[in-house]
Design a protein around this motif. Structure first.
Motif, short mmCIF file in Angstrom:
data_model
loop_
_atom_site.label_atom_id
_atom_site.label_comp_id
_atom_site.label_asym_id
_atom_site.label_seq_id
_atom_site.Cartn_x
_atom_site.Cartn_y
_atom_site.Cartn_z
N VAL A 115 9.04 76.11 86.32
CA VAL A 115 10.02 76.68 85.18
C VAL A 115 9.15 77.79 84.42
CG1 VAL A 115 11.16 75.76 83.06
CG2 VAL A 115 10.64 74.28 84.97
N ARG A 119 9.76 74.59 79.76
CA ARG A 119 8.60 73.87 80.60
C ARG A 119 8.03 72.53 79.61
NH1 ARG A 119 4.27 77.34 83.06
NH2 ARG A 119 3.10 77.03 81.12
N CYS A 150 11.19 67.05 89.54
CA CYS A 150 10.16 67.67 88.78
C CYS A 150 9.03 66.59 88.62
CB CYS A 150 10.90 67.78 87.21
SG CYS A 150 11.90 69.00 87.22
#
Lengths: 128, 291
Positions: B176, B182, B223
């Protein structure tokens, strides 16, 4: 039948004084009855509870200035920081403050006779 | 049973062995908190964090929290509380040049104390070994402030290394660009991780984790893998197996009891997974660690 101890020869200056130093500050015990020979020299045997058995023979001291680990007398402890603290409190010269390595925590110090030692607390990082 | 030691510089070590207790609205200095058996439940804001052996929790100064123990056997806890001054001085000593520290040894910049992510960290490596020494010294008859401070200094040093590895490095692995996005995403992933650690022995569904973390399932899954290098399911299995390993080494529970305690249904699949992970069967592992 008792198992024969194996001694690692260690060249130090002033072996008799070194024995007293190790006994006083690092819980070593000397073994006055032990007559051992390393190369062609008679030595004084000392041991600790961690199985470090040395035969101290007269020689030039290990190289304190460059911290050449090969020349430093290495022995074990179960608590490096405690021993470091005791040595520091007793005014012993610390050559390298405790540092973490791949094998554990270690500190380097020297005795008043110019000999250098590495005290190692081995740590099994595979279990941690 | 409680015991507290306050050092000359006001750092504190606090220990308790208790089976039933409920403390509310506590707020203290920055602290490192752990248990050696059982578990302790913390409520920080809307987060519920369960601390088990093998982990520790960080709480920043001023954070308000509740904590609760409800166990059949007394739970042994240990907390280390650092003053702000000690934290600032430590940071100054490790981030300043030797020249500056020599020229001006007693001035510590009056910056705010460091603030860390309040999450569950793995208790491993040198941190684990040094905390064991702290615990032994704390419960011994020896009262040596200087030595205890030496340990506390090293413990903080060990924590910084863990923080670097677990937080700073892992957060950068998220793909990111925007730093605020982030950080927020990493915080939520950590919430998910904390949820899994806190409930590792329960039946957890992916949707429960995602709901707790406020992330969609696909987003979370992608993620999480980026950050922790395994799927959430694999992460949960690792947690369970690690706890089983700890119990095999430190308790006398039978293998089948451990299987129940860690939330497994089947003994044989547990033995197979344990062997795959650690290269030894649970029984043999116990034999070798007991020797």
């Amino acid at each position: 039948m008792t198992e024969e101890k194996k001694y690692r020869p260690a060249r130090v200056s002033e072996p008799k004084k070194v024995v007293k130093f190790l006994v006083k500050y690092l819980d070593f015990f000397d073994e006055p009855g032990t007559k051992s020979k390393s190369a062609d020299k008679l030595g004084i045997a000392v041991s600790n509870k961690f199985g470090d058995n040395f035969l101290l023979v007269q020689g030039s001291p290990s190289n304190t200035g460059s911290h050449n680990v090969d020349e430093i007398i290495t022995f074990n402890t179960d608590n490096c920081l405690r021993d470091y603290h005791q040595l520091k409190s007793a005014g012993i010269k610390i050559e390298q403050i405790p540092r973490y390595t791949g094998r554990g925590l270690e500190v380097i110090f020297s005795d008043p006779y110019g000999n250098c030692y590495l005290l190692l607390e081995k740590r099994d990082y595979s279990e941690a | 049973m409680k015991k507290i030691q306050i050092l000359n510089n006001q750092n504190k070590i606090y220990s308790e062995a208790i089976d039933l207790v409920n403390y509310t609205n506590e707020s203290h200095e920055f602290s490192i908190r752990m248990v050696f058996n059982g578990n302790e439940l913390y409520n920080i804001g809307n987060k519920e964090l369960n601390i088990f052996p093998g982990n520790f929790l960080i709480i920043n100064e001023g954070t308000i929290y509740n904590r609760k123990i409800n166990s059949e056997l007394p739970v042994n806890t240990l907390s280390i509380l650092y003053t702000n001054q000690f934290l600032k001085s430590f940071r100054h000593s490790v981030t300043s040049s030797d020249r500056l520290l020599l020229d001006d040894p007693f001035t510590v910049p009056n910056n705010p104390a460091p603030v860390f992510l309040e999450t569950i960290y793995p208790l491993k490596g040198d941190m684990m070994f040094n905390l064991a020494h702290i615990r032994n010294l704390f419960h011994s008859e020896i009262n040596n402030d200087l030595l205890m401070n030496e340990y506390l200094y090293h413990c903080l040093f060990n924590f910084y290394r863990i923080y670097y590895k677990e937080i700073l490095v892992k957060s950068k692995q998220l793909n990111v660009v925007n730093i605020n996005t982030r950080n927020e995403l990493f915080k939520r992933l950590n919430n998910a991780k904390d949820y899994m650690i806190s409930n590792y022995n329960q039946e957890i569904q992916l949707e429960d984790i995602c709901k707790y973390a406020c992330l969609s399932e696909t987003h979370f899954y992608r993620c999480f893998k980026q950050t922790f290098h395994c799927s959430p399911h694999q992460y949960l299995m690792q947690l369970r197996l690690s706890q089983a390993k700890y119990m095999l080494k430190n308790t006398s529970y039978e293998v089948r009891e451990i299987v129940n305690l860690i939330g497994f249904d089947c003994v044989s699949s547990f033995i197979r997974l344990f062997k795959d992970r650690f290269g030894v069967t649970p029984g043999n592992y116990r034999l070798t660690t007991a020797a």
